[in-house]
Write a protein that holds these residues in place. Structure first.
Motif, PDB file in Angstrom:
ATOM      1  N   LYS A  22      42.359  32.370  35.840  1.00 24.15           N
ATOM      2  CA  LYS A  22      43.314  32.561  36.927  1.00 24.15           C
ATOM      3  C   LYS A  22      44.494  31.609  36.834  1.00 24.15           C
ATOM      4  CE  LYS A  22      40.380  35.421  38.888  1.00 24.15           C
ATOM      5  NZ  LYS A  22      40.575  36.881  38.863  1.00 24.15           N
ATOM      6  N   ARG A  74      37.290  32.865  44.399  1.00 26.85           N
ATOM      7  CA  ARG A  74      37.937  33.878  43.562  1.00 26.85           C
ATOM      8  C   ARG A  74      37.128  34.245  42.323  1.00 26.85           C
ATOM      9  NH1 ARG A  74      43.977  31.957  42.649  1.00 26.85           N
ATOM     10  NH2 ARG A  74      44.168  34.078  41.847  1.00 26.85           N
ATOM     11  N   THR A 114      41.447  28.031  33.551  1.00 27.10           N
ATOM     12  CA  THR A 114      40.656  29.157  34.026  1.00 27.10           C
ATOM     13  C   THR A 114      41.359  30.464  33.707  1.00 27.10           C
ATOM     14  OG1 THR A 114      41.622  29.549  36.233  1.00 27.10           O
ATOM     15  CG2 THR A 114      40.138  27.672  36.007  1.00 27.10           C
ATOM     16  N   ALA A 160      34.104  27.352  40.954  1.00 24.04           N
ATOM     17  CA  ALA A 160      34.607  28.583  40.346  1.00 24.04           C
ATOM     18  C   ALA A 160      33.958  29.814  40.962  1.00 24.04           C
ATOM     19  CB  ALA A 160      34.373  28.565  38.834  1.00 24.04           C
ATOM     20  N   MET A 175      36.154  32.785  39.588  1.00 20.15           N
ATOM     21  CA  MET A 175      36.884  32.462  38.366  1.00 20.15           C
ATOM     22  C   MET A 175      35.945  32.181  37.209  1.00 20.15           C
ATOM     23  SD  MET A 175      39.972  29.931  39.473  1.00 20.15           S
ATOM     24  CE  MET A 175      38.801  28.600  39.394  1.00 20.15           C
TER      25      MET A 175
END
Length: 403
Positions: free
Chosen positions: A348, A314, A346, A310, A316
């Motif tokens: 995202k 990105r 997540t 994570a 996350m």
């Protein structure tokens, strides 16, 4: 604490063939944030207020064109799990299934009211977003919509100057979408899609040039839409008091002011929900199915690897992680072939991947590598494939793309 007393068993459902125009009317006459959609009397998904407002679905289209899948829960689910799934599924309503039957719904507002006394253990400063994105009163509605989309947020404090020393109001995504939709319908004398050509999208009279009117509306300043900063809070105010203020003013967020009365942060109902998911040490909870197959790994090692992924990709936030292990009969030098399935909720999106390896450690490593590839490519699980026309219809005047 479970959701038993929070379940609303007297809820309305809409068949997937319901016209989108009827859904829009249902939202306009209620304070609901989501509606339950069924297919052949079985739960299919939900349609959210945001999806309806941010789309220009033609009147001939049905609810199925906007329906989205969401997690479901049982009638005695733990409150923490319900809150976690709401955040993971980007939903403020969870269907409650008793076996395979749709038995009720749990709404975020009802859940928060029921747990309100327990929120007193935290203060606004514990959950507030302090790196606040803010705009000024002259900012156009179009720029505000672009900011909502790029920052993936739904609330923007409005400050009096670039330094952000004085917050004079707040504007939400719903405020902007409802204003633009209402004004367009008012100026056009009815349904903005009523005279659209089904094949070309061209106009056939009856309400004038929609493109020009929408462009004009998007140039209006946010001061026309924002609400004053009523019901503000401070970093040391308890969360139960923050929620009480939100309820009093019918708000979904509260601006946090520091000691010098300057903008210090913002607390939203999503922040309150997320606080319910925290464990005592706030480490990622990992649900493991097939624990008896874990010979090479531990639950802590799985959590650490997932959190590393994570952070690496990105940045996350993993809201929930589930790992399933299943043994096959095949063996290699006495080590069983194991199937590992990793499912990550997540902020995202939802990522799911499976793979096989000899032993739980090998299988999990291959599965999490597959998840990494999905995250890197931005491929969330179950994302619908839309035609170009449908994708255009999901935009709000070129600015907001419902995701």
């Amino acid at each position: 604490m479970d959701v038993t007393d929070t379940v609303d068993r007297a809820f309305d459902t809409y068949d997937e063939t319901t016209p989108v125009s009827k859904l829009r009317g249902a939202f306009e006459t209620s304070n609901r944030k989501a509606l339950v959609i069924t297919r052949d009397h079985e739960f299919e998904g939900i349609v959210t207020r945001r999806d309806v407002l941010s789309s220009h679905e033609k009147t001939s289209r049905k609810a199925r064109s906007l329906v989205r899948p969401v997690p479901t829960i049982g009638p005695h689910e733990n409150v923490r799990e319900a809150a976690r799934l709401m955040i993971a599924g980007d939903a403020r309503l969870l269907p409650v299934l008793d076996g395979e039957d749709l038995a009720g719904v749990v709404r975020a507002d009802d859940l928060l009211r029921d747990v309100q006394p327990h929120l007193s253990v935290l203060d606004a400063g514990d959950v507030a977003t302090t790196d606040v994105v803010a705009i000024e009163p002259p900012t156009s509605l179009g720029k505000a919509l672009a900011t909502f989309r790029t920052e993936r947020i739904e609330h923007l404090p409005v400050v009096s100057d670039e330094d952000g020393d004085e917050a004079v109001g707040i504007v939400s995504l719903y405020d902007v979408l409802e204003f633009v939709t209402r004004e367009l319908q008012r100026s056009q004398g009815g349904d903005p899609e009523a005279h659209m050509d089904a094949s070309t999208g061209g106009h056939h009279g009856g309400f004038g040039a929609r493109e020009g009117e929408s462009d004009d509306l998007l140039e209006l300043p946010v001061r026309n839409v924002m609400v004053e900063t009523l019901g503000t809070t401070t970093p040391d105010e308890s969360l139960d008091a923050v929620l009480e203020t939100m309820i009093e003013f019918g708000a979904s967020s509260s601006i946090v002011f520091g000691e010098d009365d300057s903008l210090a942060g913002i607390v939203t109902k999503t922040d309150l929900l997320e606080s319910l998911t925290w464990t005592e040490d706030r480490r990622l909870p990992v649900q493991v199915f097939g624990v008896d197959l874990m010979a090479d790994t531990t639950r802590e090692e799985l959590a650490e690897r997932i959190e590393d992924v994570a952070r690496k990709y990105r940045d996350m936030r993993v809201l929930e992680a589930k790992v399933h292990f299943k043994r096959h009969t095949e063996r290699l030098r006495g080590v069983p072939l194991v199937l590992a399935r990793v499912r990550l909720y997540t902020d995202k999106g939802l990522f799911v991947a499976s793979d096989e390896g000899y032993g739980d450690g090998h299988a999990f490593s291959l599965a999490i590598n597959a998840v990494e590839r999905q995250i890197l490519e931005g491929k969330t699980y179950g994302r619908s494939k839309k035609s170009d026309d449908e994708a255009r219809d999901s935009r709000v005047y070129g600015w907001w793309l419902s995701e």
